[in-house]
Write a protein that holds these residues in place. Sequence first.
Motif, PDB file in Angstrom:
ATOM      1  N   GLU A 401       0.762  -1.129  -0.139  1.00  0.00           N
ATOM      2  CA  GLU A 401      -0.130   0.100   0.083  1.00  0.00           C
ATOM      3  C   GLU A 401       0.645   1.332  -0.153  1.00  0.00           C
ATOM      4  N   LEU A 402       1.989   1.208   0.581  1.00  0.00           N
ATOM      5  CA  LEU A 402       2.888   2.391   0.599  1.00  0.00           C
ATOM      6  C   LEU A 402       3.774   2.538  -0.342  1.00  0.00           C
ATOM      7  N   GLU A 403       4.106   1.445  -1.189  1.00  0.00           N
ATOM      8  CA  GLU A 403       5.200   1.656  -2.371  1.00  0.00           C
ATOM      9  C   GLU A 403       5.002   2.558  -3.200  1.00  0.00           C
ATOM     10  N   GLU A 404       3.574   2.491  -3.856  1.00  0.00           N
ATOM     11  CA  GLU A 404       3.368   3.668  -4.638  1.00  0.00           C
ATOM     12  C   GLU A 404       3.510   5.055  -4.368  1.00  0.00           C
ATOM     13  N   LYS A 405       3.120   5.286  -3.403  1.00  0.00           N
ATOM     14  CA  LYS A 405       3.322   6.812  -3.206  1.00  0.00           C
ATOM     15  C   LYS A 405       4.474   7.442  -2.367  1.00  0.00           C
ATOM     16  N   TYR A 406       4.952   6.131  -1.566  1.00  0.00           N
ATOM     17  CA  TYR A 406       6.073   6.619  -1.178  1.00  0.00           C
ATOM     18  C   TYR A 406       7.540   5.693  -1.309  1.00  0.00           C
ATOM     19  N   LYS A 407       7.598   5.303  -2.367  1.00  0.00           N
ATOM     20  CA  LYS A 407       8.731   4.457  -2.844  1.00  0.00           C
ATOM     21  C   LYS A 407      10.032   4.681  -2.324  1.00  0.00           C
ATOM     22  N   ASP A 408      10.484   6.171  -2.447  1.00  0.00           N
ATOM     23  CA  ASP A 408      11.827   6.490  -2.195  1.00  0.00           C
ATOM     24  C   ASP A 408      11.912   6.226  -0.401  1.00  0.00           C
ATOM     25  N   GLU A 409      10.806   6.876  -0.040  1.00  0.00           N
ATOM     26  CA  GLU A 409      10.896   6.906   1.611  1.00  0.00           C
ATOM     27  C   GLU A 409      11.000   5.464   2.235  1.00  0.00           C
ATOM     28  N   LEU A 410      10.163   4.523   1.556  1.00  0.00           N
ATOM     29  CA  LEU A 410      10.106   3.190   2.004  1.00  0.00           C
ATOM     30  C   LEU A 410      11.444   2.561   1.805  1.00  0.00           C
ATOM     31  N   HIS A 411      12.124   2.790   0.789  1.00  0.00           N
ATOM     32  CA  HIS A 411      13.608   2.257   0.638  1.00  0.00           C
ATOM     33  C   HIS A 411      14.532   2.850   1.573  1.00  0.00           C
TER      34      HIS A 411
END
Length: 562
Positions: A401-411
């Motif tokens: 759910e988070l990857e699409e909107k916050y890909k860089d932050e998740l990384h």
Amino acid sequence: MSKETKFLSIAIGLLQGKLSEEGVDDPVVKEMNADRLYEFTKFAVTNFGAKISKRTNNVDYDAKNDRNRFHRNGILEGAKDLGSLIVETRCDGVGTPAQVKLFKLLEGETPENFNRVNGKITMIRDITGFDGVLSRKLSEGTYVVEISKGSEYEIITDSLEIKTGEYTKKLYDLNRFFNLSKEGWIAGDLHHHSVYSSPVYAGDDDVVETPQEIANSMMAMGLEYGALSDHHNVLNHEAWKAGKRDNFTPIVSKEISTSNGHVMAMGVDKDVIYDIPKGDRRTDEFLRNEFRRVTTEIKELGGLPQINHPRDLSVSISWNPNFYDMIDIFETMEIWNGSNPMMAGSTNDLAYKLWLSLMQRGLLLPATTGSDTHNIAADDYHILFDQIMDTVDIIKASEKELEEKYKDELHVFKLITESLLPILEKWAETNLTSGGVRTYINIEGERNQENVLKTLKSGHSFLTNGPILIPTVNGKKPGEKLEKSGKLDIDIKLLANTELKKLLICTENGTFKEIELEANKENGFYDYSMHISEDVAEAKYVFFIAKSDCTNLAISNPIICC
């Protein structure tokens, strides 16, 4: 800066430093900032927090300030399953204060498989008194016990069972494997706060410990001198001086808050006041003149002016880079502040690099450490770490759910979780509290305040959170000058009660040579002492670093090469 954004700023800096050391180029990490990461974690917790069950901590609970030390240090509010524990610590048959760490075992843990890096901080820090006795209550359960007293003593590990309504008594004989005091080396903590920094005395720090409790805590860490450096006032001075003993020298001090850094006034009874300018008065000229006036006053009163944590994240307590040209108004510099680890990318690492850059200019400000302790129980991170780990669980359960909107932050968050949280947990359970970092000085003559300050100014010292590191180069020790001709004849005395990995020979330009360390543990310690010969080219200064990781590290002040 909020507590959350400060933690994330520190974490990003550490991650950037780690990747840089490893030679990894990650543009996403380079561009990340704490505000973006905080927005990401806030969104995840708000929208997906219900997916996980929050942690509970079996030695802590949420007090208004996220600490339990105002209550019963490791006993939950309303707990009834309490037993009694008595611990005695002795050395050569005589009671001596020592540090007692108790780790309550989690489900599935045993004393044999216990690892302090287990995703939860359950450490309870306590100390035996001046007579070597601790008597306290504990909740029922099995505990791993760690008994220690600084760098010169073997660390004892044991386990015990607490049962409701019963007494458990333990006696530990401490093995002092090396007595540096006999060679003139004594350890101290130069940066510590007490209740006199609290709102009770017009301060703003939530500190509750008295000068006597702090002296006990310092001595439990093997310290033989210490400065109590409260903010805002000098009201602690008489109580602190009253703690003088044959084996402990109190140093009066004050940490002066300015608009561009924290200045330490060590060895000065008078309350030196910095005039914080406002409005039109706030000019570079005024600020420069005020710093000169304050440091001159400290010197004229027989004291030592020191700049503390010069590269802190908070601008108001960090030394203004525009004033680097006048940093020689100070006589020592705190390059290693115990409130955060000494790791690549940390504010301590930035202070260390500033120290190197000054040496490159030919200016040596002897380096010091200070624990900056506001809480001798060292339970600051119990609740915060649980909250961080809860957030980790939420994000792991919601990656898609988070990857699409916050890909860089998740990384970036995943990298922090995997590579940094374990070492930060280990650090929080190993080095926080009085003397968690300490400055050893090689003092001559009477062990009084005047000679302690004189030795600090001379740089006859090394900084450590564990290892004993005493280098001699061509017969000269840290802070002394040598006539350099050809190869340097180097003797290293290097002892540690936990295993080390590397010895670095350094100059003002950084690491000159790296030596892998190997030794067997005998009599409770590792002896890595050695004799080597090196040609250190055109170096102005040569110094040494011994380390395994940020929890077991020592840095010597430099020997000056003429």
